[in-house]
Write a protein that holds these residues in place. Structure first.
Motif, PDB file in Angstrom:
ATOM      1  N   THR A  58     -19.233 115.947  52.016  1.00  0.00           N
ATOM      2  CA  THR A  58     -18.160 116.489  52.850  1.00  0.00           C
ATOM      3  C   THR A  58     -17.970 115.722  54.157  1.00  0.00           C
ATOM      4  O   THR A  58     -17.217 116.152  55.021  1.00  0.00           O
ATOM      5  CB  THR A  58     -18.428 117.976  53.168  1.00  0.00           C
ATOM      6  N   ASP A 103     -11.223 117.184  46.635  1.00  0.00           N
ATOM      7  CA  ASP A 103     -10.007 116.366  46.582  1.00  0.00           C
ATOM      8  C   ASP A 103     -10.198 114.940  46.103  1.00  0.00           C
ATOM      9  O   ASP A 103      -9.262 114.136  46.143  1.00  0.00           O
ATOM     10  CB  ASP A 103      -9.373 116.326  47.981  1.00  0.00           C
ATOM     11  N   SER A 104     -11.391 114.576  45.633  1.00  0.00           N
ATOM     12  CA  SER A 104     -11.626 113.190  45.228  1.00  0.00           C
ATOM     13  C   SER A 104     -11.265 112.918  43.763  1.00  0.00           C
ATOM     14  O   SER A 104     -11.481 111.804  43.278  1.00  0.00           O
ATOM     15  CB  SER A 104     -13.096 112.815  45.462  1.00  0.00           C
ATOM     16  N   TRP A 142     -13.839 111.039  53.378  1.00  0.00           N
ATOM     17  CA  TRP A 142     -12.483 111.474  53.071  1.00  0.00           C
ATOM     18  C   TRP A 142     -11.950 110.667  51.907  1.00  0.00           C
ATOM     19  O   TRP A 142     -12.037 109.435  51.925  1.00  0.00           O
ATOM     20  CB  TRP A 142     -11.568 111.294  54.290  1.00  0.00           C
ATOM     21  N   PRO A 143     -11.424 111.333  50.884  1.00  0.00           N
ATOM     22  CA  PRO A 143     -11.427 112.785  50.702  1.00  0.00           C
ATOM     23  C   PRO A 143     -12.813 113.306  50.340  1.00  0.00           C
ATOM     24  O   PRO A 143     -13.664 112.544  49.871  1.00  0.00           O
ATOM     25  CB  PRO A 143     -10.451 112.982  49.542  1.00  0.00           C
ATOM     26  N   GLU A 144     -13.022 114.609  50.555  1.00  0.00           N
ATOM     27  CA  GLU A 144     -14.311 115.195  50.222  1.00  0.00           C
ATOM     28  C   GLU A 144     -14.561 115.102  48.720  1.00  0.00           C
ATOM     29  O   GLU A 144     -13.636 115.160  47.917  1.00  0.00           O
ATOM     30  CB  GLU A 144     -14.361 116.653  50.693  1.00  0.00           C
TER      31      GLU A 144
END
Length: 353
Positions: free
Chosen positions: A293, A344-345, A296-298
């Motif tokens: 986390t 979001d990965s 970016w993205p997590e």
């Protein structure tokens, strides 16, 4: 000596340690030390406390005495793990478990020791502690485990796929977790998936790769050895593996890295190459440490509850230590539930051409 009312006894209420302390004009901690036989108390003070105990009819709380006795139980946590994020989770859980079980936690690093030096250190450790928590990769060392077992010291191996009759284990099902996160990528349409292996000195690395292979086989996809790179659970090894995978003429549309540190490195390489995650490349990790986390993205990842596992391991060790006094040897294989964490990965592939 101060005069203390004996109304507590007349009313049938148990006398407290604080009342004894007030009568003896000492602190409750000093009373506790006297009751538990601590040598660091002056004879005059000891006699003063025992006089108050006799006069007030104080009966020590047996549960409290057991807790105080446990304070002398020393449990060691020995590590050589290269992942700072993993180690942080491990320490949080071990410290929490030690506080709850009222034991002393001894933490030491054996980084850089040879196999023979590890065995020598384990031999010495076996003479000074009541139990040992071994995270990877030390839990995979037959030499270290053999020395501790020979010393009759209870051992809990953390996050190891190996199970034997000598030590207890707290682990997740790495094969199943590796298969599930691969199935997640396949369900979105990825068929060209890169894989970065974990350190070869850990059985969990093998099980994760086996789960990956099983998911591909079930989907009817042949393993492309060119899409598999060796990693070592370090960020730098993740950088090197990602460079090789993304430099291919036909790079993968998704990469499964065997821990979050290496997955974070994949994201970094992708950005440096002008690739957008997850539009151009999906990335998944493993463990759900802080590394998942802080990029970016997590990262989508497998949550291995490392802190909770270390906490549970402390419970198992304390029970084993208590049982050892009764000549009872019990080995536990505690399999903890994992969780697929979607962030979001990951997205469907832009193209499989």
């Amino acid at each position: 000596m101060a005069t203390t009312s004996k109304s507590a006894r007349r009313k049938g209420r148990a006398v407290t340690i604080h009342e004894v302390a007030a009568a003896a004009e000492v602190s409750p901690m000093t009373v506790s030390r006297v009751i538990n036989g601590n040598a660091n108390v002056r004879p005059a003070t000891r006699e003063q406390v025992m006089r108050a105990v006799r006069e007030l009819g104080y009966t020590p709380n047996l549960a409290a005495r057991s807790l105080a006795a446990a304070q002398g139980t020393r449990i060691a946590l020995i590590y050589t793990n290269p992942s700072g994020a993993y180690l942080s989770e491990l320490l949080v859980g071990a410290l929490r478990g030690a506080a709850r079980c009222a034991v002393q936690l001894v933490v030491d690093s054996w980084d850089g020791l040879s196999a023979e030096a590890e065995r020598s250190a384990a031999r010495a450790l076996g003479r000074s502690v009541a139990g040992v928590l071994l995270p990877p990769p030390l839990c995979e060392s037959k030499g270290v485990v053999a020395e501790l077992v020979a010393a009759d010291v209870p051992v809990v191996a953390l996050a190891s796929a190996r199970f034997g009759d000598d030590v207890s284990h707290v682990r997740i099902d790495d094969f199943r977790a590796g298969r599930e996160i691969t199935e997640y990528l396949l369900s979105l349409g990825h068929t060209r998936i890169g894989f970065i292996k974990g350190h070869p000195n850990q059985t969990a690395s093998t099980r994760r790769f086996e789960g990956f292979q099983a998911a591909l086989a079930t989907a009817g996809i042949s393993l492309d050895s060119g899409l598999v790179q060796q990693g070592y659970f370090t960020y730098r090894s993740g950088l090197e593996a990602a460079e090789k995978l993304l430099a291919r003429r036909k790079p993968p549309t998704a990469i499964f890295a065997s821990n979050d540190d290496m997955a974070a490195a994949v994201v970094s390489v992708a950005h440096r190459r002008g690739l957008e995650v997850p539009r151009d490349l999906s990335v998944v990790g493993y463990d759900d440490t802080s590394a998942a986390t802080t990029v970016w993205p997590e990262l989508s990842t497998v949550r291995q509850p490392i802190a909770s596992m270390a906490d549970s391991a402390m419970d198992i060790l304390v029970r084993a230590i208590n049982r050892k006094e009764k000549d009872v040897h019990m080995v536990v294989d505690h399999v903890v539930a994992h969780e697929l964490v979607r962030r979001d990965s990951v997205a469907p592939p832009a193209s499989q051409d």
